[in-house]
Design a protein around this motif. Structure first.
Motif, PDB file in Angstrom:
ATOM      1  N   MET A  85       0.847  -1.167   0.000  1.00  0.00           N
ATOM      2  CA  MET A  85       0.000   0.000   0.000  1.00  0.00           C
ATOM      3  C   MET A  85       0.895   1.233   0.000  1.00  0.00           C
ATOM      4  O   MET A  85       1.845   1.321   0.756  1.00  0.00           O
ATOM      5  N   HIS A  86       0.614   2.190  -0.846  1.00  0.00           N
ATOM      6  CA  HIS A  86       1.393   3.420  -0.894  1.00  0.00           C
ATOM      7  C   HIS A  86       0.540   4.582  -0.430  1.00  0.00           C
ATOM      8  O   HIS A  86      -0.662   4.483  -0.264  1.00  0.00           O
ATOM      9  N   SER A  87       1.180   5.711  -0.261  1.00  0.00           N
ATOM     10  CA  SER A  87       0.494   6.892   0.256  1.00  0.00           C
ATOM     11  C   SER A  87      -0.644   7.320  -0.654  1.00  0.00           C
ATOM     12  O   SER A  87      -0.616   7.116  -1.854  1.00  0.00           O
ATOM     13  N   GLU A  88      -1.667   7.932  -0.030  1.00  0.00           N
ATOM     14  CA  GLU A  88      -2.829   8.394  -0.777  1.00  0.00           C
ATOM     15  C   GLU A  88      -2.521   9.618  -1.614  1.00  0.00           C
ATOM     16  O   GLU A  88      -3.023   9.764  -2.707  1.00  0.00           O
ATOM     17  N   SER A 118       8.534   2.582   3.242  1.00  0.00           N
ATOM     18  CA  SER A 118       8.661   2.322   1.815  1.00  0.00           C
ATOM     19  C   SER A 118       8.575   3.588   0.979  1.00  0.00           C
ATOM     20  O   SER A 118       8.980   3.600  -0.181  1.00  0.00           O
ATOM     21  N   ASN A 119       8.061   4.673   1.560  1.00  0.00           N
ATOM     22  CA  ASN A 119       7.923   5.929   0.839  1.00  0.00           C
ATOM     23  C   ASN A 119       9.009   6.959   1.160  1.00  0.00           C
ATOM     24  O   ASN A 119       9.133   7.953   0.459  1.00  0.00           O
ATOM     25  N   GLN A 151      -2.453  -2.301  12.620  1.00  0.00           N
ATOM     26  CA  GLN A 151      -2.515  -1.231  11.629  1.00  0.00           C
ATOM     27  C   GLN A 151      -1.326  -0.287  11.754  1.00  0.00           C
ATOM     28  O   GLN A 151      -0.778   0.164  10.739  1.00  0.00           O
ATOM     29  N   LYS A 182       1.534  -1.665   9.949  1.00  0.00           N
ATOM     30  CA  LYS A 182       1.358  -1.476   8.500  1.00  0.00           C
ATOM     31  C   LYS A 182       1.657  -0.032   8.107  1.00  0.00           C
ATOM     32  O   LYS A 182       2.267   0.225   7.067  1.00  0.00           O
ATOM     33  N   ASP A 183       1.206   0.914   8.932  1.00  0.00           N
ATOM     34  CA  ASP A 183       1.457   2.332   8.655  1.00  0.00           C
ATOM     35  C   ASP A 183       2.957   2.622   8.647  1.00  0.00           C
ATOM     36  O   ASP A 183       3.455   3.355   7.782  1.00  0.00           O
ATOM     37  N   ILE A 232      -0.934   8.678   4.651  1.00  0.00           N
ATOM     38  CA  ILE A 232      -0.995   7.224   4.576  1.00  0.00           C
ATOM     39  C   ILE A 232      -2.448   6.748   4.539  1.00  0.00           C
ATOM     40  O   ILE A 232      -2.812   5.922   3.707  1.00  0.00           O
ATOM     41  N   ARG A 233      -3.278   7.285   5.436  1.00  0.00           N
ATOM     42  CA  ARG A 233      -4.682   6.862   5.493  1.00  0.00           C
ATOM     43  C   ARG A 233      -5.466   7.838   6.358  1.00  0.00           C
ATOM     44  O   ARG A 233      -4.885   8.674   7.056  1.00  0.00           O
ATOM     45  N   ASN A 265       4.461   1.170   5.518  1.00  0.00           N
ATOM     46  CA  ASN A 265       4.086   2.023   4.391  1.00  0.00           C
ATOM     47  C   ASN A 265       4.976   3.261   4.360  1.00  0.00           C
ATOM     48  O   ASN A 265       5.517   3.636   3.321  1.00  0.00           O
TER      49      ASN A 265
END
Length: 130
Positions: A1-4, A126-127, A116, A119-120, A101-102, A123
């Motif tokens: 999952m990547h940033s919004e 990775s960015n 979560q 996961k955050d 992120i979300r 994420n």
């Protein structure tokens, strides 16, 4: 999952680290609570760069009302600084919002929240351009 989304202009916040409820540390993700009125900021979880004492760090920031733990709470800002374990109460820090992120959400249990947050963090890592 990547940033919004990645903001066109980096949002910068400055504030002093204050004592919070200590819940982040109790669940394995200590946070620096920032004394900053965030009424105009959109709630959510963000990848951030933190600067203080001439150093640069990366982290994950939550802006919101902590709905898993509170029904009615004022909006606050708390930052989990990656690979960091120092006491910084009273220090002024600068936080640069790099990407979202979300959205903030309520979890059914603390274990769901911890899952979560992991996961955050993955994420965000990775960015980041380290």
């Amino acid at each position: 999952m990547h940033s919004e989304s990645i903001p066109k202009q980096i949002i910068q916040l400055k504030g002093k680290v204050i004592h919070g409820e200590g819940r982040g540390g109790k669940i394995g993700f200590p946070t620096a609570n920032i004394d900053f009125t965030a009424t105009w900021l959109e709630t959510g979880v963000y990848g951030v760069r933190i600067r203080f004492n001439g150093q640069k760090y990366f982290g994950v920031m939550n802006i919101g009302v902590r709905p898993t733990f509170h029904k009615n709470s004022p909006k606050n800002i708390e930052v989990h600084i990656l690979n960091f374990n120092e006491v910084i109460y009273g220090i002024s820090i600068q936080v640069e919002v790099l990407f979202k992120i979300r959205n903030e959400q309520k979890f059914h249990s603390v274990d769901d929240l911890k899952t979560q947050i992991k996961k955050d963090i993955a994420n965000a890592k990775s960015n980041f351009i380290l």
